[in-house]
Design a protein around this motif. Structure first.
Motif, PDB file in Angstrom:
ATOM      1  N   LEU A 697       0.866  -1.176   0.000  1.00  0.00           N
ATOM      2  CA  LEU A 697       0.000   0.000   0.000  1.00  0.00           C
ATOM      3  C   LEU A 697       0.901   1.223   0.000  1.00  0.00           C
ATOM      4  CD1 LEU A 697      -2.676   1.647   0.506  1.00  0.00           C
ATOM      5  CD2 LEU A 697      -2.192   1.360   2.953  1.00  0.00           C
ATOM      6  N   TYR A 698       0.583   2.181  -0.846  1.00  0.00           N
ATOM      7  CA  TYR A 698       1.364   3.409  -0.946  1.00  0.00           C
ATOM      8  C   TYR A 698       0.493   4.588  -0.535  1.00  0.00           C
ATOM      9  CZ  TYR A 698       4.374   0.372  -3.708  1.00  0.00           C
ATOM     10  OH  TYR A 698       5.163  -0.662  -4.120  1.00  0.00           O
ATOM     11  N   ALA A 708       5.606   3.350   1.692  1.00  0.00           N
ATOM     12  CA  ALA A 708       5.206   2.011   1.260  1.00  0.00           C
ATOM     13  C   ALA A 708       4.959   1.149   2.490  1.00  0.00           C
ATOM     14  CB  ALA A 708       6.289   1.387   0.382  1.00  0.00           C
ATOM     15  N   TRP A 709       3.766   0.566   2.556  1.00  0.00           N
ATOM     16  CA  TRP A 709       3.359  -0.268   3.695  1.00  0.00           C
ATOM     17  C   TRP A 709       3.121  -1.694   3.209  1.00  0.00           C
ATOM     18  CZ3 TRP A 709       3.159   2.674   8.166  1.00  0.00           C
ATOM     19  CH2 TRP A 709       3.038   4.050   7.993  1.00  0.00           C
ATOM     20  N   SER A 710       3.569  -2.643   3.971  1.00  0.00           N
ATOM     21  CA  SER A 710       3.342  -4.041   3.641  1.00  0.00           C
ATOM     22  C   SER A 710       1.899  -4.414   3.979  1.00  0.00           C
ATOM     23  CB  SER A 710       4.302  -4.946   4.422  1.00  0.00           C
ATOM     24  OG  SER A 710       3.955  -6.302   4.243  1.00  0.00           O
ATOM     25  N   LEU A 711       1.225  -5.049   3.034  1.00  0.00           N
ATOM     26  CA  LEU A 711      -0.146  -5.501   3.266  1.00  0.00           C
ATOM     27  C   LEU A 711      -0.190  -6.855   3.973  1.00  0.00           C
ATOM     28  CD1 LEU A 711      -1.928  -4.416  -0.041  1.00  0.00           C
ATOM     29  CD2 LEU A 711      -2.137  -3.395   2.230  1.00  0.00           C
ATOM     30  N   CYS A 718       9.334   1.370   3.452  1.00  0.00           N
ATOM     31  CA  CYS A 718      10.308   2.396   3.104  1.00  0.00           C
ATOM     32  C   CYS A 718       9.565   3.715   2.896  1.00  0.00           C
ATOM     33  CB  CYS A 718      11.113   2.033   1.854  1.00  0.00           C
ATOM     34  SG  CYS A 718      10.119   1.998   0.343  1.00  0.00           S
ATOM     35  N   THR A 719      10.332   4.776   2.851  1.00  0.00           N
ATOM     36  CA  THR A 719       9.814   6.117   2.566  1.00  0.00           C
ATOM     37  C   THR A 719      10.536   6.668   1.347  1.00  0.00           C
ATOM     38  OG1 THR A 719       9.339   6.513   4.900  1.00  0.00           O
ATOM     39  CG2 THR A 719       9.461   8.436   3.459  1.00  0.00           C
ATOM     40  N   SER A 752       9.713  -2.795  -7.796  1.00  0.00           N
ATOM     41  CA  SER A 752      10.469  -3.939  -7.295  1.00  0.00           C
ATOM     42  C   SER A 752      11.386  -3.569  -6.137  1.00  0.00           C
ATOM     43  CB  SER A 752      11.287  -4.566  -8.425  1.00  0.00           C
ATOM     44  OG  SER A 752      12.178  -3.603  -8.975  1.00  0.00           O
ATOM     45  N   ASP A 753      12.004  -2.389  -6.197  1.00  0.00           N
ATOM     46  CA  ASP A 753      12.894  -1.982  -5.112  1.00  0.00           C
ATOM     47  C   ASP A 753      12.622  -0.560  -4.630  1.00  0.00           C
ATOM     48  OD1 ASP A 753      13.734  -0.583  -7.269  1.00  0.00           O
ATOM     49  OD2 ASP A 753      15.806  -1.296  -7.250  1.00  0.00           O
ATOM     50  N   HIS A 754      11.540   0.058  -5.147  1.00  0.00           N
ATOM     51  CA  HIS A 754      11.112   1.397  -4.731  1.00  0.00           C
ATOM     52  C   HIS A 754      12.183   2.448  -4.972  1.00  0.00           C
ATOM     53  CE1 HIS A 754       8.508  -1.166  -1.978  1.00  0.00           C
ATOM     54  NE2 HIS A 754       7.672  -0.620  -2.840  1.00  0.00           N
TER      55      HIS A 754
END
Length: 1870
Positions: A697-698, A708-711, A718-719, A752-754
């Motif tokens: 989730l962004y 970026a949040w893990s669902l 990360c920010t 993939s790696d933000h």
């Protein structure tokens, strides 16, 4: 078993054939050649062919660095005997990807109204609606048989019309073609283009084919009037064919020639004029006939046949060239068919008169139709059966041409008789046999021949024969038009001399032709209706079926949840029917109480978020309300759906809360999970959300970041940072996250790696426009902006930018080929997208009208969901426009953030209020202690602001408003605070100044002049001193010691010029004691008052410190005399825009003769520069405008501020030329010693802020140059000032007369008036006009007698009936308070009462100023107590002067009064009374004056308050601007003087076309004069209106762009010098302020560098030492040190050095501190001590690792030589210094002095060279070279040479100094 294959090329993997499977980071495999061929959309990034995920690509070694798929290789090796390789080249494979948007369904949103080929064929022939202006319209029924006439107009949309032959402002004819149904405003409205296309598509195929013939003919033939295209009348929807209408009317000319050409001969014979011969008449006939034939030939060559012609079908241009008007041809055909239809309807009737009447109509229109055509139309289907239609071709036109030729010869009367008999014969054809009819026709033909024969004699038998052949009954027997052309041409040119007459074929005859009169375009309406019954009326159904429906959903505020339920089948049916008629079905969902912010679909539900802090859920089956999701405490800003096995609804709000709702089985009332992002007072929460599958989730936030949040576990992954403002929109597509921001850019991130991929929009030209919404598809990204612009990016390249809305676009949705946009204008625009490899085309299909502002759009399965703003906004639409625009702007949200700080400060106010003065002062030490413990300024900001607010309240009686707290926060954040006039910017600065001064690094508050700096330091300094901070003030005339102590204060007030010159002077200082600033870090934080004036207006004038140079002062007066002889326009020309002069050949000759020289540009006797400067001084530098003369000096007037700048002088000899013109003493010419621009100066501050009242228009420049955004701080009270329209005058006389009249009118009302002028000259001219009317007033300009009273004059400009005339000096500084400034009034009363008793000296008007005029102003009533104190003070002053024999000068007396007034501001009344009582025996004159001032001040405050109320009632201050300035900001500054702090006021600008700006920028004054003359005959009468205002504003914008270009160029050139300046000044300060070791190390480095330069110039490491230039190397080395090196190297020659170098192979090791070459002198043993040995080691390491040195076989030998000579030079220097016997301090002093003076000398020369270079490189642009790049290259070369020369001369000077005994202490300075 199948062999594994590459998913791209489908070739089997084979390790032997290099088809090796490589594993990509995503886990999939592909062959190495295919991976190499994959396109890289971003640097080192490719898209996986299997999962389309973007992955990192190894850029260094390519695919070979990827790991092999071992499992596949092992499997291949087991099955290899059974596999077969394929010969396949992956590079030739073409791949295509499909959209992955799940919402994109196969169905279309709209029916295909036309095919793609149809659109591409006809789109360029549709004229914009604004291009054509139609005169009197014809009634709808009659328009089919007549033409409309109009004219083309050059409108804004016409620029996009692609027809190259289109002419504007030309007459056109319009032929009715068909109808387009009018759009229904209540539903879907097709666009103008779509309506025309729809009308054309509904035509029959034959009609469109016929139109194609017409378009092709007009495009290729010059004998056919051009067809421009199709135009639709928006009033009734009629579609017309627009055709060029030439000026010449052939029909009208024939009417004038009623008797034909032969009638002229007969008429002249009757009148007795036999001179006119038949031959002359024939020549005239032949000339016209020839052109008629040519026109017809051109039409026939394109396969188009008219079938029937009339004289009206031909028109001619101004040169007499004939052309066929196809619109007239078609109208003639329609009329012919109408006439024949009328005759045919009665042909079986017994009444033959009606039949004759039908044919008689043909005579009225003079249409000549051939027999076969008439029989075809008259006979209908019967004639068709006999094949007459085939006969109607070219021959029909020949028959009509013959009739026209007969008409041309014999006239109209005879032709009417002939054709009456012809139509009678035609009528009898049905009653007679065919043979009898032919006999009758032959008789008629003989009659025609006899008529012609009567006029044509035997010489013209060929003409008679060809005309008779044209009228032959058999079409095939008629001649070709080329035969007629030859015959008529033979009448003009004899056949035996006509080379063209022998041509076999003059035109190309098409076998297939199209007859217009028989075509469908000429069918009568009844025939059209009958024919249409044979075709399908609904041809639109060819384009395919319509998608499900179009559902417009208005989510508007209402109480209740009732929803209209419609069945899906009914919606589909009504949609298909309604789309054609403009009606659409919609469902309205009501339930939210505020604006809709987001829409999402998932799990069979529709989710809508709103500002009402809820998320509503609706059923997608019947659109019924399901439930509301509640829990948010702030406005819900965004919503997304995770479509997975376990569906989730995620919502984010303005407070930073993110809620996750589970609706997999049922919708829960409580969120599954919720969390809050970290935030502080400046954080604005979540603005946007997006999801990537089920993984991440962004959230886009107001803190400019994307998180970026893990669902899976809902943790922060990360920010992502990079945006400069809030992230307003997010979308995910094809492995990329797109983020849009209010900073106007779109950033791309790899999922993939933000990691960041690209930034879009940062280099797009145009002003900053916030991104409000994004939508992405396959390789296509669409962004909508607050300025109504939509931008499209394809493969991350901007391919299209278009203005689609008026106002902001809040929502954009792209699905497949459809693009939907909606926003402020309450319209949903529907566009169809089409794209190719390079571009994207957006076709406007239509619009959906809505009742409210669109805030959200969502497309799902053929339905369009639309979210609206709430109904509260709808009810207040008048006041909503501004509020809504504020709401969408970046500035609005930033200000809202700052209100969080305001709340924090307000909450601390009660706590701070309870503190005593001592406790409040102690807060400063507390803050400093907390900072030393690790806290930041942000941690203590709110509390520090609260402390400053309370201190200002106690010491100044002024409490910071909430908006002033915001202004202080803006300054602290390094931004520009735009605050309107009177909002208290000076008080605002105390907040940021105090907070940043707590660090102890110093704060500079920079003003624009000394007066404001002193005022602010004394006024605001009371707050800082009360809080324990030291306050400094920099003023002109201060000593170095005073400056140093003031710069060392916590807060220093100064003006911009003093600051810049102090910095330059510090970098010219010879020692540390001369420095005045805080070195080594003189700059920390600055607050620039009037920042736009300092950084923008003054940006064109660099700061210069000059020294005397040339001694050519005697040339300037001579050149001035020569300039007086030269005449402008004859001897020279001027360009006002850039102040340039160009001499003509006559001028050069006259100047050379006057100067008795052969060449003005002679290098030995140069006069050109002096003459050119004299001409510039004569033309561009006017007294009392650009300068004034005072005390024998020419002093510059700042054009922007109106103030005198005594320290400034124009460079390049201009100032000397002005002095010569005025006959003043010529001061020596100057040379630049140091220079810097204000932009470069203020860039030195790590943190910079500014405040002004007008900066928003220049925000782009501030952002680009200083990265400083402009924040508009709200006003404390609303602005109610009225800005009246600009008035334009033709003459300056009229303008000044109107200014005087308006001033007189306002004076009669009692309103105060401020008149702004642009020069001293204009202000005094207006003053004279007012004096003629006896209107009392004050003048404020640069003259000393006025400028000295600047503050008093401006402060009282708000009193009742006060008239003030001022230059730009009144634009900034002291506020104009309505009713007057009580403090200034009280001070004036004190001075008027006491100065006569304190001093006997009269004031000097030139220096002390002229008394402010009080005429016309109300008298201030001073109370009895105040009068008593004044009398007491006056007596005390008189006694002190007599008894103590004190005699003050006038200035001393004024200064004493000022000091006393300052005392009254810091000491209360009771304390003053106590002090006076204690010192009563000492006659305390100061405290007594202070006490009297306070008492008088109370009376003045009461008077000003009452008078201010009266002035407000009258309307407030009225400001008159007498000319537009070169910048809108200057005008806005003048406007801002009125309406401060919510006061009433008005402004009016009056301009004349004779103003300097119009001439300077080449304004089209003739156009304006013509406009004025159309309105009024009186040139002195003003005009107002949008047209003139737009022109004037456009001129100002052009001027701003021009000066921005100058500033930009100056900055770009100065950036080159800035790097060099920083290097030199840093080096200089390091030498001056550094320790002895640093100076010594620099000298060692210089010595080694000099040695290296000598070696590099004579040594080639690639060649053997015997090839080296060792002799020259040795001589140069010895020449550096003189005696010091000459003695040790006595006897050493080139051969000795070569021999030593050849023996280097014997050296086994190198001693760092004692190395020497074999057989060469050993360096002195000077490297004693650890420091010197360490220094030697470092130098050897730098030599050994030097990458800049040239590589080669003998590089080691060269390095050892560098080591040896460098050590020898340094050791020799150290030895001779030690032998001198001086102490270390003296040695260091000498080294610093030599070092600095040498550097200054070469830097001064370098500045001269760079200034000359900046002028010289402009010439290189003629050679197509970039001057800036040339300046960079040559400037770098100059700088390197300068540094090299500096090093060598520094070393030579030091060695020479220490090697020779010094008789004096003077240094050797070059």
């Amino acid at each position: 078993m199948e062999i594994p294959e590459c998913p791209i090329c489908l070739q089997s993997y084979d390790e032997d054939d290099q088809i090796i499977p490589r594993v990509l980071p995503c886990g999939h495999s592909a062959c190495e050649p295919c991976i190499r061929q994959l396109p890289c959309r971003f640097p080192n990034t490719i898209s996986c062919p299997a999962c389309t995920q973007l992955i990192r690509f190894p850029g260094s070694n390519g695919p070979s660095s990827l790991p092999k798929n071992i499992d596949l290789i092992r499997f291949i090796s087991q099955t290899k005997p059974h596999s077969q390789s394929k010969n396949y080249n992956p590079a030739t494979e073409t791949r295509s990807s499909t959209p992955t948007d799940a919402r994109n369904s196969p169905s279309e949103f709209l029916p295909r109204l036309w095919t793609e080929d149809f659109y591409s064929t006809w789109k360029d022939w549709i004229l914009p609606s604004e291009v054509v202006s139609v005169g009197e319209r014809v009634q709808r029924g009659e328009g089919f048989f007549s033409l409309c006439h109009g004219r083309t107009i050059n409108s804004s949309s016409s620029s996009s019309y692609m027809c190259s032959s289109f002419n504007f402002n030309h007459d056109v004819s319009l032929l009715y073609i068909t109808d387009s149904p009018c759009s229904n405003e209540s539903g879907f409205s097709l666009s103008y283009t779509a309506r025309v296309m729809k009308a054309l598509y509904r035509l029959k195929e034959r009609e469109r084919t016929e139109l194609g013939f017409i378009v092709r003919a007009c495009s290729k033939q010059r004998w056919v009037c051009r067809v421009y295209g199709f135009w639709m009348d928006l009033e009734d929807g009629s579609v017309f064919l627009v055709c060029e209408r030439l000026a010449g009317d052939f029909m009208k000319k024939l009417g004038e020639l009623n008797d034909g050409f032969f009638g002229i001969v007969e008429r002249d014979a009757v009148e007795g004029n036999p001179n006119l011969r038949v031959d002359d008449v024939i020549l005239g006939f032949a000339n016209h006939g020839l052109r008629l034939c040519e026109a017809l030939m051109g039409l026939h060559s394109e396969g188009v046949v008219c079938g029937c012609l009339a004289p009206s079908c031909f028109r001619f241009d101004d040169y007499g060239c004939f052309s066929i008007d196809l619109n007239d041809v078609l109208v003639t055909g329609r009329r012919v068919r109408k006439s024949i239809a009328s005759a045919g309807s009665t042909r079986r009737s017994s009444d033959s008169s009606k039949t004759n009447l039908g044919f008689a109509d043909l005579l009225k229109i003079q249409a000549f139709a051939s027999p076969e055509l008439l029989m075809l139309l008259h006979g209908g289907s019967e004639a068709m059966d006999h094949g007459l239609e085939v006969l109607s071709g070219h021959g029909s036109d020949i028959w009509s041409l013959g009739c026209i030729l007969v008409r041309l010869l014999v006239g109209g009367l005879i032709v009417d008789e002939l054709f009456e008999s012809f139509y009678c014969i035609l009528q009898k054809r049905t009653d007679k046999s065919c043979d009898e009819f032919l006999d009758m026709y032959i008789v008629w033909m003989e009659k025609v021949a006899s008529v012609l024969g009567a006029f044509l004699d035997g010489r013209f038998q060929s003409l008679l024969q060809i005309i008779c052949q044209c009228l032959d009954y058999e079409p095939e027997s008629r001649p070709h038009v080329s035969d007629v052309w030859r015959c008529v041409r033979g009448l003009l040119i004899m056949p035996h001399v006509d080379i063209l007459a022998d041509l076999d074929a003059l035109i190309r005859l098409e076998n297939a032709h199209h007859c217009l009169i028989l075509g469908d375009l000429c069918l009568l309406p009844k025939e059209v209706e009958n024919g249409s019954q044979k075709q399908n009326r609904h041809e639109l159904q060819k384009c395919g079926d319509i998608a499900d429906d179009l559902l417009s959903m208005g989510l508007v505020g209402s109480s209740g949840t009732d929803v209209t339920q419609l069945k899906q089948e009914q919606i589909d049916k009504e949609l298909v029917d309604g789309l054609h008629s403009g009606d659409l079905n919609s469902v309205t969902l009501q339930g939210h109480l505020d604006c809709i912010t987001g829409l999402a679909v998932g799990g069979g539900f529709l989710f809508s978020s709103s500002f009402d802090k809820t998320v509503h859920v609706w059923s997608l089956q019947d659109f019924s309300y399901v439930q509301s999701l509640r829990g948010h405490e702030h406005k819900v800003m965004a919503i997304v759906i995770v479509d997975a096995d376990k569906p989730l609804c995620i919502s984010g709000d303005g407070g930073g809360d993110i809620f996750i709702w589970d609706f997999g089985i049922s919708l829960g009332q409580e969120p599954l999970r919720k969390w809050r992002e970290h935030n502080d007072w400046r954080y604005t929460g979540v603005h946007s959300l997006a999801v990537s599958g089920v993984d991440y989730l962004y959230s886009g936030s107001g803190d400019k970041s994307i998180k970026a949040w893990s669902l899976q576990d809902y943790t922060l992954v990360c920010t992502m940072n990079g945006h400069k403002s809030a992230v307003s929109s997010l979308t995910v597509c094809n492995g990329i996250l797109y983020s849009g921001s209010w900073d106007g850019t779109v950033r791309l991130w790899l999922l993939s790696d933000h990691s960041p991929l690209a930034v879009l929009g940062d280099d797009t030209p145009g002003s900053l426009a916030s991104v409000l919404s994004l939508s992405a598809g396959n390789h296509l990204l669409v962004s909508s902006h607050e300025n109504g612009c939509v931008k499209m990016w394809k493969n991350d390249m901007l391919v299209r930018s278009m203005q689609t809305h008026e106002g902001a676009i809040f929502a954009v949705e792209m699905v497949g080929k459809w693009l939907f946009t909606g926003g402020w204008n309450k319209m949903v625009n529907v566009q169809e997208l089409s794209e190719d490899e390079f571009q994207v085309d957006a076709r406007m299909v239509g619009t959906i009208s809505c009742d409210s502002i669109i805030t959200a759009l969502l497309y799902w399965q053929g339905k369009l969901f639309v979210g609206f703003s709430d109904k509260v906004i709808k009810e207040n639409v008048i006041h909503f426009k501004k509020n809504w625009r504020d709401f969408i702007s970046l500035n609005y949200w930033v200000v809202q953030d700052y209100y969080r700080l305001v709340d924090s400060v307000n909450s601390l106010e009660p706590q701070v209020l309870r503190l005593s003065d001592e406790q409040l002062t102690a807060k400063t030490d507390e803050f400093r202690h907390r900072l030393s413990q690790g806290e930041t300024l942000a941690d203590i900001q709110a509390e520090a602001f609260a402390v400053v607010r309370e201190a200002a309240k106690r010491k100044l009686g002024m409490r910071h408003f909430d908006v002033q707290i915001i202004g202080g926060a803006v300054l602290h954040d390094g931004s520009i605070a735009e605050m309107k006039t009177g909002e208290g910017k000076t008080l605002v600065s105390t907040l940021a100044a105090y907070l940043n001064a707590l660090t102890g690094d110093g704060v500079h508050v920079v003003t624009v002049n000394d007066y404001l700096a002193q005022r602010d330091a004394e006024w605001m300094g009371r707050v800082h001193r009360f809080l324990g901070l030291s306050v400094g003030l920099i003023q002109r005339g201060m000593t170095a010691g005073e400056r140093r102590s003031n710069y060392n204060c916590d807060i220093t007030y100064t003006n911009n010029s003093e600051l810049g010159f102090d910095y330059l002077r510090d970098n010219l200082a010879g020692n540390r004691e001369q420095l005045v600033m805080r070195w080594p870090k003189p700059f920390h934080f600055a607050i620039v008052d009037e920042v736009d004036s300092v950084l923008i207006d003054e940006g064109r004038n660099p700061l210069l410190i000059s020294g005397e140079a040339t001694k050519d002062a005697a040339r300037y007066p001579v050149a001035a005399k020569v300039a007086e002889l030269l005449v402008r326009g004859l001897h020279y020309n001027v360009e006002l825009k850039d102040n340039s002069v160009e001499m003509t050949e006559e001028g050069v000759a006259l100047a050379e003769m006057a100067l008795e020289t052969n060449d003005l540009w002679d290098e030995n006797d140069p006069w050109a520069r002096f003459v050119m400067n004299a001409l510039k001084a004569k033309e561009f530098y006017r007294r009392d405008v650009q300068y004034i003369v005072r005390n024998g000096k020419a002093l510059i007037i700042n054009e922007l501020t109106g103030r005198v700048e005594e320290k400034r002088r124009w460079s390049e000899g201009i100032h000397q030329a002005v002095e010569a013109k005025e006959g003043l003493k010529i001061q020596a010419d100057s040379v630049v010693v140091a220079q810097i621009t204000y932009q470069s100066l203020f860039k030195l501050y790590p943190k910079l802020s500014g405040m002004t009242g007008t900066a928003k228009t220049e925000e782009k420049e501030f952002l680009k140059m200083f990265q400083m955004p402009v924040i508009e701080v709200p006003t404390n009270l609303p602005n109610i000032r009225k800005d009246l329209p600009i008035q334009a005058f033709a003459t300056a006389r009229g303008k000044w007369e109107y200014v005087r009249e308006e001033v007189e009118f306002m004076f009669g009302q009692g309103r105060p008036v401020l008149v702004g002028t642009t020069s001293v000259e204009n202000s005094e001219y207006l003053s004279d006009l007012l004096k003629e009317r006896n209107i009392p007033h004050n003048v404020l300009n640069a003259r000393p007698k006025y400028a000295a009273r600047e503050a008093e004059i401006v402060a009282q400009a708000g009193r009742k009936s006060a008239i003030t005339i001022s230059t730009n000096m009144a634009g900034r500084g002291t506020d104009i308070i309505l009713g007057g400034n009580p403090k200034m009034l009280a001070k004036e009363i004190i001075e008027d009462s006491l100065l006569p008793f304190l001093t006997q000296e009269a004031p000097n008007v030139e220096t002390d100023g002229e008394a402010v005029s009080q005429k016309g102003l109300s008298k201030i009533k001073v109370g009895p107590s105040s009068l008593a104190l004044l009398a007491k003070t006056a007596l005390m002053a008189k006694y002190v002067c007599k008894s103590q024999e004190k005699c003050w000068t006038y200035r001393e007396a004024k200064s004493m009064i000022s000091d006393s007034i300052h005392m009254s501001q810091s000491i209360g009344v009771q304390e003053l009374e106590k002090l006076i009582a204690e010192e009563s025996e000492m006659y305390p004159i100061g405290p007594t004056i202070a006490h009297a001032y306070l008492m008088v001040l109370k009376d003045c405050e009461a008077h000003c308050c009452a008078e201010g109320s009266e002035v407000k009632r009258l309307g407030g201050l009225h400001v008159i601007g007498t000319s537009l300035h070169e910048s809108r900001r200057i005008d806005n500054q003048l406007r801002g003087r009125a309406g401060r702090q919510g006061d009433p006021g008005s402004t009016r600008f009056m301009v004349s076309l004779q103003d300097e700006m119009f001439q300077k920028f080449n304004f089209d004054t003739e156009w304006a004069v013509r406009l004025i003359s159309k309105i009024t005959n009186n040139e002195d009468v003003p005009i107002e209106g949008d047209t003139i205002v737009k022109q004037l504003l456009a001129l100002q914008i052009n001027a701003e762009k021009y000066f921005f270009g100058i500033r930009k160029s100056l900055v770009e050139f100065d950036e080159v010098l800035e790097v060099q300046r920083k290097h030199v000044y840093d080096l200089r300060q390091l030498i001056l302020t550094g320790d002895s070791e640093s100076c010594c190390q620099h000298i060692f480095q210089y010595m080694q560098a000099v040695v290296d330069e000598i070696i590099f110039g004579n040594v080639d490491p690639m060649k053997h030492p015997s090839k080296w230039n060792l002799g020259k190397l040795l001589n140069e080395f010895i020449g550096i040190g003189g005696k010091i090196l000459a003695d040790p190297f006595t006897g050493i020659n080139e051969q000795a050095v070569l021999s030593s170098l050849e023996r280097l192979h014997e050296v086994s090791s190198v001693e760092v501190d004692g190395f020497s070459l074999p057989n060469l002198p050993v360096p002195p043993n000077a490297f004693r001590g650890i420091r010197k040995k360490s220094s030697s080691l470092k130098r050897w390491l730098s030599i050994y690792t030097d990458e800049s040195a040239k590589k080669g076989r003998y590089q080691g030998t060269a390095n050892l030589l560098r080591k040896y000579l460098g050590d020898f030079l340094i050791a020799s220097y150290l030895e001779v210094v030690q032998e001198s016997g001086y102490d270390d301090a003296y040695i260091q002093e000498i080294e610093r002095a030599v070092f600095v003076k040498t550097l200054d000398c070469f830097w001064r020369d370098h500045l001269i060279n760079m200034n000359r270079l900046s002028s010289a490189v402009n010439v290189r642009s003629f050679g197509h070279r970039n001057p800036l790049e040339e300046y960079k290259i040559d400037g770098c070369r100059f700088f390197i040479s300068m540094l090299s020369a500096t090093r060598r001369l520094t070393i030579e000077s030091l060695l020479q100094y220490w090697s020779s005994p010094m008789e004096s202490e003077e240094l050797f300075v070059p």
